[in-house]
Design a protein around this motif. Sequence first.
Motif, PDB file in Angstrom:
ATOM      1  N   VAL A  86       0.829  -1.214   0.000  1.00  0.00           N
ATOM      2  CA  VAL A  86       0.000   0.000   0.000  1.00  0.00           C
ATOM      3  C   VAL A  86       0.860   1.259   0.000  1.00  0.00           C
ATOM      4  O   VAL A  86       0.409   2.337  -0.403  1.00  0.00           O
ATOM      5  N   TYR A  87       2.128   1.133   0.426  1.00  0.00           N
ATOM      6  CA  TYR A  87       3.003   2.296   0.520  1.00  0.00           C
ATOM      7  C   TYR A  87       3.671   2.656  -0.802  1.00  0.00           C
ATOM      8  O   TYR A  87       4.334   3.692  -0.905  1.00  0.00           O
ATOM      9  N   GLY A  88       3.546   1.794  -1.797  1.00  0.00           N
ATOM     10  CA  GLY A  88       4.160   2.075  -3.078  1.00  0.00           C
ATOM     11  C   GLY A  88       5.573   1.541  -3.167  1.00  0.00           C
ATOM     12  O   GLY A  88       5.859   0.436  -2.721  1.00  0.00           O
ATOM     13  N   SER A  89       6.476   2.328  -3.734  1.00  0.00           N
ATOM     14  CA  SER A  89       7.824   1.854  -4.026  1.00  0.00           C
ATOM     15  C   SER A  89       8.872   2.743  -3.368  1.00  0.00           C
ATOM     16  O   SER A  89       8.749   3.970  -3.367  1.00  0.00           O
ATOM     17  N   LEU A  90       9.906   2.095  -2.812  1.00  0.00           N
ATOM     18  CA  LEU A  90      11.029   2.819  -2.227  1.00  0.00           C
ATOM     19  C   LEU A  90      12.172   2.946  -3.219  1.00  0.00           C
ATOM     20  O   LEU A  90      12.309   2.133  -4.134  1.00  0.00           O
ATOM     21  N   GLY A  91      13.047   3.930  -2.995  1.00  0.00           N
ATOM     22  CA  GLY A  91      14.295   4.006  -3.723  1.00  0.00           C
ATOM     23  C   GLY A  91      15.316   3.070  -3.096  1.00  0.00           C
ATOM     24  O   GLY A  91      14.959   2.122  -2.378  1.00  0.00           O
ATOM     25  N   TYR A 123      10.682  -2.796  -1.599  1.00  0.00           N
ATOM     26  CA  TYR A 123       9.920  -2.699  -0.352  1.00  0.00           C
ATOM     27  C   TYR A 123      10.875  -2.994   0.798  1.00  0.00           C
ATOM     28  O   TYR A 123      11.704  -3.905   0.704  1.00  0.00           O
ATOM     29  N   ALA A 124      10.726  -2.263   1.874  1.00  0.00           N
ATOM     30  CA  ALA A 124      11.501  -2.560   3.085  1.00  0.00           C
ATOM     31  C   ALA A 124      10.747  -1.992   4.285  1.00  0.00           C
ATOM     32  O   ALA A 124      10.350  -0.823   4.277  1.00  0.00           O
ATOM     33  N   ILE A 125      10.550  -2.815   5.277  1.00  0.00           N
ATOM     34  CA  ILE A 125       9.722  -2.484   6.436  1.00  0.00           C
ATOM     35  C   ILE A 125      10.593  -2.101   7.632  1.00  0.00           C
ATOM     36  O   ILE A 125      11.602  -2.744   7.916  1.00  0.00           O
ATOM     37  N   ASP A 126      10.171  -1.053   8.343  1.00  0.00           N
ATOM     38  CA  ASP A 126      10.742  -0.734   9.645  1.00  0.00           C
ATOM     39  C   ASP A 126       9.769  -1.256  10.711  1.00  0.00           C
ATOM     40  O   ASP A 126       8.718  -0.667  10.935  1.00  0.00           O
TER      41      ASP A 126
END
Length: 346
Positions: A133-138, A293-296
Amino acid sequence: MKLLVTGGAGFIGSAVVRLAVGRGHEVVNLDALTYAGRLENVAPVADSNLYSFEHADIRNRAVLTRIFEDHQPDAVMHLAAESHVDRSIDGPGDFIETNITGTYNLLEAARAYWTGKDKAEDFRFHHISTDEVYGSLGETGLFTEDTPYDPRSPYSASKASSDHLVRAWFETYGLPVVLTNCSNNYGPYHFPEKLIPKVILNALHGREIPVYGQGLNVRDWLYVEDHADALLLAVEKGTPGRSYNVGGHNERRNIDLVKTICAILDEKRPRDSGSYTDLITYVADRPGHDARYAIDPTRIETELGWKPSVTVETGLEKTVQWYLDNPDWWQPLLNVEGVGTRVGTG
C-alpha cells in the motif's frame, strides 16, 4: 480467546489458524475456498475441538451476521483477500469486490455484533494488510506506519482502500480496530503462483524459472510462522486504532533470492547435469512493478516485544525441504492457471 479468522484456509491465514489452535485459542475459520484456499492447509488442527469451519464468502453480509451470532467471537482476524498482483492486473474486479466490499461487509457485521455486546472493551477487529500500500522505495529508506499511501497495482489499491475503511470505522464508530502491514511472506503451504514456490516447482520440473526484468527488485522477506506469531500478538496486545508494520529484516534482490533457492536445490535434489540456475530466464517486467519494499518494524518490536526468529537463509532451506517432502500437497495444483505459467502481462 475465541478468534474468527477470515481466509483461514489460505497461506497466511492457515498459519495463524494452526498456531492459534496450538496455543489453546478457539478458532472459527471462515473461508470461501476459492482457488487458493485449501482445507489441507489446516489439516493438522482440523480434528481439534478448538477448531470449527464456516464455508462462507465475506461478500455475503447476511451470512456474516449469522456467523457472528452463532459463534460469538472475542476478536476478528481479517485475512480473507485476493492477493496476487499479477491476477489483479488481468482481472481487477474480484479484488475490488472481495478486498473492498468484502471488508466493508465484515466491518458492518462486526460493528453490529460489537454494539449488541454493549461495545465490549476487549473486542478487537484486526485487519491484516500489506506493505504494498506504501508504493515503491528508492535504494534507501524504510516504510514506517507514517509513510503516505501510494499504491501502484489494482491489488495494492484495493488493500489500501480496505485499510482506509478500517481506520474510518475506528474514527467514526469507535470500533476497536488494530491494523498490521506485512512484508512478503514465504514458507510452507504457499500457493505456487507466488515467486518462491513457483521457483521451487519450476526447477523440480525442469521448466524455465522466469525472473522479471533483471531481477533487481528488492523485497523484505518474512517467514510465515514468524508473521503468524506477530499477528496473534497484535490482536491480543495491540492498541485500538494503532497500526503495526511487520517485517523480517531480510531484504534480498529477486535474482539473489532465486539463485539461493537454486543452490539449495542443487544440494538437496541435484539435477542429472548442470545447476538449476541454468533454468533462469529473464522476462519482460510486470506493469507497475515496485522497485523496492523494506519495512521498519520498530513499533511492533518496541511496543509489543515481537522480533522475527527466522533468517531468510534458514527459512528458504526449511521451505524448500517442505516442498520436497510434500508433493501430495502441491501436485494437484500444477494445472491451475498461473501456476508454472505467467499471468498479468497487462
